[in-house]
Design a protein around this motif. Structure first.
Motif, PDB file in Angstrom:
ATOM      1  N   LEU A 141       0.830  -1.207   0.000  1.00  0.00           N
ATOM      2  CA  LEU A 141       0.000   0.000   0.000  1.00  0.00           C
ATOM      3  C   LEU A 141       0.861   1.252   0.000  1.00  0.00           C
ATOM      4  O   LEU A 141       0.558   2.221  -0.692  1.00  0.00           O
ATOM      5  CB  LEU A 141      -0.907   0.039   1.235  1.00  0.00           C
ATOM      6  N   SER A 142       1.936   1.224   0.782  1.00  0.00           N
ATOM      7  CA  SER A 142       2.724   2.448   0.890  1.00  0.00           C
ATOM      8  C   SER A 142       3.547   2.719  -0.365  1.00  0.00           C
ATOM      9  O   SER A 142       4.039   3.808  -0.569  1.00  0.00           O
ATOM     10  CB  SER A 142       3.612   2.411   2.128  1.00  0.00           C
ATOM     11  N   ILE A 173       0.792   3.690  10.941  1.00  0.00           N
ATOM     12  CA  ILE A 173       0.115   4.287   9.791  1.00  0.00           C
ATOM     13  C   ILE A 173       0.533   5.735   9.485  1.00  0.00           C
ATOM     14  O   ILE A 173       0.807   6.050   8.327  1.00  0.00           O
ATOM     15  CB  ILE A 173      -1.423   4.151   9.941  1.00  0.00           C
ATOM     16  N   PRO A 174       0.635   6.606  10.493  1.00  0.00           N
ATOM     17  CA  PRO A 174       0.991   7.998  10.160  1.00  0.00           C
ATOM     18  C   PRO A 174       2.322   8.117   9.416  1.00  0.00           C
ATOM     19  O   PRO A 174       2.514   9.043   8.638  1.00  0.00           O
ATOM     20  CB  PRO A 174       1.065   8.685  11.529  1.00  0.00           C
ATOM     21  N   LEU A 176       3.391   6.169   7.060  1.00  0.00           N
ATOM     22  CA  LEU A 176       3.358   5.465   5.768  1.00  0.00           C
ATOM     23  C   LEU A 176       2.922   6.330   4.587  1.00  0.00           C
ATOM     24  O   LEU A 176       2.832   5.849   3.478  1.00  0.00           O
ATOM     25  CB  LEU A 176       2.429   4.250   5.854  1.00  0.00           C
ATOM     26  N   LYS A 177       2.610   7.558   4.845  1.00  0.00           N
ATOM     27  CA  LYS A 177       2.169   8.467   3.771  1.00  0.00           C
ATOM     28  C   LYS A 177       0.974   7.892   3.012  1.00  0.00           C
ATOM     29  O   LYS A 177       0.935   7.888   1.787  1.00  0.00           O
ATOM     30  CB  LYS A 177       3.306   8.735   2.776  1.00  0.00           C
ATOM     31  N   LEU A 178       0.033   7.337   3.757  1.00  0.00           N
ATOM     32  CA  LEU A 178      -1.173   6.813   3.123  1.00  0.00           C
ATOM     33  C   LEU A 178      -2.317   7.790   3.386  1.00  0.00           C
ATOM     34  O   LEU A 178      -2.314   8.508   4.380  1.00  0.00           O
ATOM     35  CB  LEU A 178      -1.543   5.446   3.712  1.00  0.00           C
ATOM     36  N   ASP A 179      -3.266   7.788   2.463  1.00  0.00           N
ATOM     37  CA  ASP A 179      -4.442   8.633   2.636  1.00  0.00           C
ATOM     38  C   ASP A 179      -5.617   7.689   2.937  1.00  0.00           C
ATOM     39  O   ASP A 179      -6.277   7.212   2.030  1.00  0.00           O
ATOM     40  CB  ASP A 179      -4.631   9.420   1.334  1.00  0.00           C
ATOM     41  N   ILE A 180      -5.797   7.376   4.231  1.00  0.00           N
ATOM     42  CA  ILE A 180      -6.804   6.384   4.627  1.00  0.00           C
ATOM     43  C   ILE A 180      -8.059   7.105   5.105  1.00  0.00           C
ATOM     44  O   ILE A 180      -8.001   7.913   6.033  1.00  0.00           O
ATOM     45  CB  ILE A 180      -6.260   5.465   5.736  1.00  0.00           C
ATOM     46  N   LYS A 181      -9.188   6.797   4.462  1.00  0.00           N
ATOM     47  CA  LYS A 181     -10.429   7.512   4.795  1.00  0.00           C
ATOM     48  C   LYS A 181     -11.078   6.964   6.064  1.00  0.00           C
ATOM     49  O   LYS A 181     -11.682   7.702   6.822  1.00  0.00           O
ATOM     50  CB  LYS A 181     -11.441   7.398   3.631  1.00  0.00           C
ATOM     51  N   ASN A 182     -11.011   5.642   6.251  1.00  0.00           N
ATOM     52  CA  ASN A 182     -11.742   5.048   7.367  1.00  0.00           C
ATOM     53  C   ASN A 182     -11.035   3.770   7.829  1.00  0.00           C
ATOM     54  O   ASN A 182     -10.537   3.021   6.986  1.00  0.00           O
ATOM     55  CB  ASN A 182     -13.169   4.718   6.884  1.00  0.00           C
TER      56      ASN A 182
END
Ligand SMILES: Nc1ncnc2c1ncn2[C@@H]1O[C@H](COP(=O)(O)OP(=O)(O)O)[C@@H](O)[C@H]1O
Ligand SMILES: [Mg+2]
Length: 252
Positions: A141-142, A173-174, A176-182
């Motif tokens: 994912l990342s 998670i913070p 990992l540069k992911l844009d997680i909505k929920n």
């Protein structure tokens, strides 16, 4: 609009099972086309859905790296890698499957990885839903360029140890540069009424419990008989649990 649903958690808790059941849920409701991505090198998402996997993205990368001069004449390396990826995509009427396979070994794979990642990103945009079965570190994912995840399910069995793995992943998670909505927790093989001790640990993590998938003997039976989980009956306990969870958490 492509919606990405991803799963993470420690090994053996039921991620792959739940991911296959979510593919089943989406397919049964015509929420298609679906791309299933097996991003856990130790996993077998294809197998749980009754598919043989001829080749993986990792194998394509190895083949290319062993012989970068092997690009057929008349093709450049970008076209060549794209053709190989298309061969790795397993196509079924309701969904397609892409298996990422092993991460790279030694050597510089940046260029090949960039090409492969940009293809898999582009591929994702052709589907209504992408379901990603991840390894605990979520490296796949990342690496994706967009990093967008609409729904991340952190899967745990009914144990405090499983929940601690959920907590560690959530803390990672913070970075990992992911844009997680929920984000929601799925508890597998748990009772409908979770214990106070378990819920106290959940409260400390600060994520909602999206649902509990009870122990389902039908899963063991299908596993033993090598049957596809996509063929589980509607009244199977695990199928019904996923229906309840997705009814509330499926990204629209
Ligand atoms: N709710 C459940 N009830 C019964 N067996 C389950 C359940 N969830 C998972 N299993 C079984 O547990 C084993 C591990 O599940 P799997 O989905 O492969 O875990 P993971 O992908 O997290 O490593 C499999 O044999 C699977 O059939
Ligand atoms: Mg797995």
């Amino acid at each position: 609009m492509n919606k990405v649903i991803a799963f993470a958690g420690k090994g053996g808790v039921g991620k792959t099972t739940v991911a296959a059941l979510v593919v089943r849920y989406l397919a049964a409701r015509g929420k298609t086309p679906i791309l299933a991505v097996d991003a856990d090198p130790n996993s077998n998402l294809g197998e749980t859905m009754g598919l043989d996997v001829p080749t993986t993205i990792g194998e394509i990368r190895e083949t290319y790296m062993k012989n970068p001069q092997g690009v057929p004449s008349g093709m450049d390396k970008v076209n060549y890698l794209q053709t190989l990826i298309e061969q790795a995509l397993i196509e079924r009427p309701a969904f397609d499957l892409l298996v990422m396979g092993r991460q790279e070994g030694q050597g510089c794979y940046c260029m090949v990885n960039n090409i492969l990642n940009s293809f898999t990103d582009k591929l994702t945009s052709h589907y209504a839903y992408t379901v990603v079965d991840n390894e605990a570190g979520m490296e796949h994912l990342s690496r994706r360029t967009s990093g967008k995840v609409d729904m991340l399910f952190l899967v745990t069995d009914y144990s405090l140890r499983g929940l601690r793995a959920v907590r560690r992943i959530n803390q990672m998670i913070p970075g990992l540069k992911l844009d997680i909505k929920n984000i929601g927790i799925i508890v597998t093989r748990g009772p409908q009424q979770l214990s106070d001790a378990f819920l106290a640990e959940v409260a400390e993590i600060g994520l909602p419990v999206a649902g509990v998938v009870p122990h389902d003997p039908a899963l063991l039976e299908f596993d033993m008989e090598r049957r596809s989980l996509l063929d589980l009956p509607e009244n199977a306990l695990s199928v019904q649990a996923i229906e309840r969870i997705m009814g509330e958490y499926c990204p629209k």
